[in-house]
Scaffold this motif. Structure first.
Motif, PDB file in Angstrom:
ATOM      1  N   VAL A  24       0.840  -1.205   0.000  1.00  0.00           N
ATOM      2  CA  VAL A  24       0.000   0.000   0.000  1.00  0.00           C
ATOM      3  C   VAL A  24       0.875   1.254   0.000  1.00  0.00           C
ATOM      4  CG1 VAL A  24      -1.640   1.335   1.409  1.00  0.00           C
ATOM      5  CG2 VAL A  24      -1.886  -1.155   1.263  1.00  0.00           C
ATOM      6  N   ASP A  25       0.601   2.135  -0.949  1.00  0.00           N
ATOM      7  CA  ASP A  25       1.234   3.465  -0.939  1.00  0.00           C
ATOM      8  C   ASP A  25       0.223   4.454  -1.496  1.00  0.00           C
ATOM      9  OD1 ASP A  25       2.957   5.573  -0.751  1.00  0.00           O
ATOM     10  OD2 ASP A  25       4.056   5.102  -2.569  1.00  0.00           O
ATOM     11  N   VAL A  26      -0.687   4.872  -0.623  1.00  0.00           N
ATOM     12  CA  VAL A  26      -1.813   5.719  -1.045  1.00  0.00           C
ATOM     13  C   VAL A  26      -1.322   6.995  -1.728  1.00  0.00           C
ATOM     14  CG1 VAL A  26      -3.728   7.113  -0.145  1.00  0.00           C
ATOM     15  CG2 VAL A  26      -3.372   4.784   0.689  1.00  0.00           C
ATOM     16  N   LEU A  27      -0.287   7.638  -1.149  1.00  0.00           N
ATOM     17  CA  LEU A  27       0.316   8.844  -1.754  1.00  0.00           C
ATOM     18  C   LEU A  27       1.705   8.462  -2.241  1.00  0.00           C
ATOM     19  CD1 LEU A  27      -0.688  11.549   0.923  1.00  0.00           C
ATOM     20  CD2 LEU A  27      -1.723  11.209  -1.304  1.00  0.00           C
ATOM     21  N   ARG A  28       1.871   8.082  -3.552  1.00  0.00           N
ATOM     22  CA  ARG A  28       0.816   7.923  -4.498  1.00  0.00           C
ATOM     23  C   ARG A  28       0.993   6.668  -5.354  1.00  0.00           C
ATOM     24  NH1 ARG A  28       2.166  13.567  -7.292  1.00  0.00           N
ATOM     25  NH2 ARG A  28       4.188  12.699  -6.758  1.00  0.00           N
ATOM     26  N   GLY A  82       6.162  11.883 -13.720  1.00  0.00           N
ATOM     27  CA  GLY A  82       6.485  11.639 -12.308  1.00  0.00           C
ATOM     28  C   GLY A  82       5.609  10.514 -11.795  1.00  0.00           C
ATOM     29  N   ASN A  83       4.861  10.793 -10.733  1.00  0.00           N
ATOM     30  CA  ASN A  83       4.073   9.722 -10.119  1.00  0.00           C
ATOM     31  C   ASN A  83       2.659  10.200  -9.822  1.00  0.00           C
ATOM     32  OD1 ASN A  83       3.497   7.276  -8.850  1.00  0.00           O
ATOM     33  ND2 ASN A  83       4.242   7.983  -6.865  1.00  0.00           N
ATOM     34  N   SER A  84       2.122  11.058 -10.689  1.00  0.00           N
ATOM     35  CA  SER A  84       0.765  11.534 -10.422  1.00  0.00           C
ATOM     36  C   SER A  84      -0.257  10.608 -11.072  1.00  0.00           C
ATOM     37  CB  SER A  84       0.569  12.948 -10.962  1.00  0.00           C
ATOM     38  OG  SER A  84      -0.805  13.288 -10.842  1.00  0.00           O
ATOM     39  N   THR A 102       9.701   4.769  -7.531  1.00  0.00           N
ATOM     40  CA  THR A 102       9.285   5.829  -6.609  1.00  0.00           C
ATOM     41  C   THR A 102      10.071   5.697  -5.302  1.00  0.00           C
ATOM     42  OG1 THR A 102       7.494   4.604  -5.531  1.00  0.00           O
ATOM     43  CG2 THR A 102       6.937   5.738  -7.579  1.00  0.00           C
ATOM     44  N   THR A 103       9.963   6.699  -4.448  1.00  0.00           N
ATOM     45  CA  THR A 103      10.805   6.729  -3.241  1.00  0.00           C
ATOM     46  C   THR A 103      10.532   5.551  -2.318  1.00  0.00           C
ATOM     47  OG1 THR A 103      10.599   9.146  -3.366  1.00  0.00           O
ATOM     48  CG2 THR A 103      11.614   8.255  -1.386  1.00  0.00           C
ATOM     49  N   ASN A 104       9.266   5.282  -2.030  1.00  0.00           N
ATOM     50  CA  ASN A 104       8.944   4.263  -1.016  1.00  0.00           C
ATOM     51  C   ASN A 104       8.077   3.116  -1.530  1.00  0.00           C
ATOM     52  OD1 ASN A 104       9.952   5.900   1.415  1.00  0.00           O
ATOM     53  ND2 ASN A 104       8.529   7.307   0.423  1.00  0.00           N
ATOM     54  N   GLY A 105       7.105   3.419  -2.395  1.00  0.00           N
ATOM     55  CA  GLY A 105       6.116   2.412  -2.810  1.00  0.00           C
ATOM     56  C   GLY A 105       6.756   1.224  -3.500  1.00  0.00           C
ATOM     57  N   THR A 106       7.707   1.486  -4.379  1.00  0.00           N
ATOM     58  CA  THR A 106       8.306   0.368  -5.107  1.00  0.00           C
ATOM     59  C   THR A 106       9.142  -0.508  -4.163  1.00  0.00           C
ATOM     60  OG1 THR A 106       9.991   1.916  -5.896  1.00  0.00           O
ATOM     61  CG2 THR A 106       8.231   1.402  -7.399  1.00  0.00           C
ATOM     62  N   ARG A 107       9.691   0.104  -3.106  1.00  0.00           N
ATOM     63  CA  ARG A 107      10.464  -0.697  -2.126  1.00  0.00           C
ATOM     64  C   ARG A 107       9.549  -1.644  -1.356  1.00  0.00           C
ATOM     65  NH1 ARG A 107      13.123   1.406   2.219  1.00  0.00           N
ATOM     66  NH2 ARG A 107      11.624   3.103   2.221  1.00  0.00           N
ATOM     67  N   ARG A 210       3.792  17.567   2.219  1.00  0.00           N
ATOM     68  CA  ARG A 210       4.876  17.685   1.224  1.00  0.00           C
ATOM     69  C   ARG A 210       4.264  17.867  -0.175  1.00  0.00           C
ATOM     70  NH1 ARG A 210       7.041  13.140   2.482  1.00  0.00           N
ATOM     71  NH2 ARG A 210       8.358  13.938   4.126  1.00  0.00           N
ATOM     72  N   LEU A 211       3.233  17.070  -0.483  1.00  0.00           N
ATOM     73  CA  LEU A 211       2.602  17.178  -1.805  1.00  0.00           C
ATOM     74  C   LEU A 211       1.865  18.509  -1.961  1.00  0.00           C
ATOM     75  CD1 LEU A 211       1.200  13.559  -2.361  1.00  0.00           C
ATOM     76  CD2 LEU A 211       3.123  14.633  -3.532  1.00  0.00           C
ATOM     77  N   LEU A 212       1.264  18.991  -0.868  1.00  0.00           N
ATOM     78  CA  LEU A 212       0.582  20.296  -0.951  1.00  0.00           C
ATOM     79  C   LEU A 212       1.584  21.386  -1.333  1.00  0.00           C
ATOM     80  CD1 LEU A 212      -1.865  20.223   2.105  1.00  0.00           C
ATOM     81  CD2 LEU A 212      -2.473  20.253  -0.325  1.00  0.00           C
TER      82      LEU A 212
HETATM   83  O1  3SL Z   1       7.165   7.292  -2.004  1.00  0.00           O
HETATM   84  C1  3SL Z   1       6.590   6.894  -2.995  1.00  0.00           C
HETATM   85  O2  3SL Z   1       6.697   5.756  -3.430  1.00  0.00           O
HETATM   86  C2  3SL Z   1       5.761   7.876  -3.782  1.00  0.00           C
HETATM   87  O3  3SL Z   1       4.504   7.377  -4.001  1.00  0.00           O
HETATM   88  C3  3SL Z   1       5.859   9.245  -3.252  1.00  0.00           C
HETATM   89  S1  3SL Z   1       5.035  10.450  -4.192  1.00  0.00           S
HETATM   90  O4  3SL Z   1       3.691  10.576  -3.739  1.00  0.00           O
HETATM   91  O5  3SL Z   1       5.098  10.156  -5.587  1.00  0.00           O
HETATM   92  O6  3SL Z   1       5.728  11.703  -3.922  1.00  0.00           O
END
Ligand code: 3SL
Length: 241
Positions: A24-28, A82-84, A102-107, A210-212
């Motif tokens: 799960v990585d709601v954002l985003r 990007g990741n929108s 992506t920073t966290n979701g793919t990990r 951060r996204l805002l």
């Molecule tokens: O961290 C992530 O994987 C991203 O989803 C972060 S972001 O919402 O694209 O900034």
């Protein structure tokens, strides 16, 4: 059914995997994956390393690929997008393979990719995930939040709670929950408290803020919609959904 929520990939046990893992990585990231597949993308292939993404995607026909790269919320130079999730219209993604880092979701996804079944979940496709679980009845389930650089995140926990809440309501009728961790109980409580104000909660989350700061209000509103698309991202081979 045994149900466990982990707030970050780092908090998952290292000596075993569940029958079914839900990243799960709601954002985003997982919202974007659900949106892209719903809009007709051929597949989404995830990478933790940008250079590897570039090398593997270079072997794919140029008109059939899109490179999505995000670090710190911003698009990575050299990537197409990007990741929108809002970029994932059928006009843009239909028939294309998306190569994503992506920073966290793919990990988080990579941490559980060896589980028998790997799904991605977000608020927008919560019901599809719940339906899959209720019909397949895996013996053990992990819901793994991506967090932010190893830390807890409100948005992933509320989504874990939304999934767990539905499972506890629908699943227990046929197969009782034999084990549940404290994190899952807390996630359900967070969801029950905020289910009518998910946009507000996401704005208060540190990554929401951060996204805002990057003009991301529309993304937040989109990511906060519950059960708005019916799509089940399921891993077909390691790293490919
Ligand atoms: O961290 C992530 O994987 C991203 O989803 C972060 S972001 O919402 O694209 O900034």
């Amino acid at each position: 059914m045994k149900l466990f929520v982990y707030h970050t990939p780092e908090l998952t046990p290292t000596d075993h995997l569940p029958e079914c893992a839900i990243a799960v990585d709601v954002l985003r990231a997982t919202t974007t994956i659900a949106t892209a597949l719903h809009a007709g993308a051929e597949a989404v292939q995830v990478f933790s390393d940008i250079q590897k993404l570039m090398d593997v995607s270079a072997q794919w026909p140029q008109d059939k690929r899109l490179r999505f790269g995000e670090r710190g919320g911003a698009k990575v130079e050299g990537c197409d997008l990007g990741n929108s999730p809002l970029s994932c219209t059928p006009e843009v993604v239909k028939g294309k393979r998306i190569f994503m880092s992506t920073t966290n979701g793919t990990r988080a996804l990579q941490r559980v990719e060896a589980a028998k079944t790997v799904l991605t979940g977000a608020l927008i496709n919560r019901q599809s995930v719940v339906n899959y679980i209720t019909s397949h009845q895996p013996e053990s389930i992990w819901i793994v939040g991506s967090g932010w650089e190893g830390k807890f995140s409100l948005e992933d926990t509320v989504c874990a709670g939304a999934i767990a809440h539905s499972l506890l309501t629908e699943f227990t009728l046929s197969s009782p929950v034999s084990e549940i961790n404290d994190e899952a109980i807390a996630a359900v409580a967070l969801y029950r408290q905020w289910q009518e104000q998910l946009v507000d909660l996401l704005q208060q989350a540190s990554h929401g803020k951060r996204l805002l700061g990057l003009n991301g209000m529309e993304d937040i509103e989109y990511c906060a919609q519950l059960d708005s698309v019916y799509v089940l991202p399921i891993q077909k081979e390691p790293g490919v959904l």
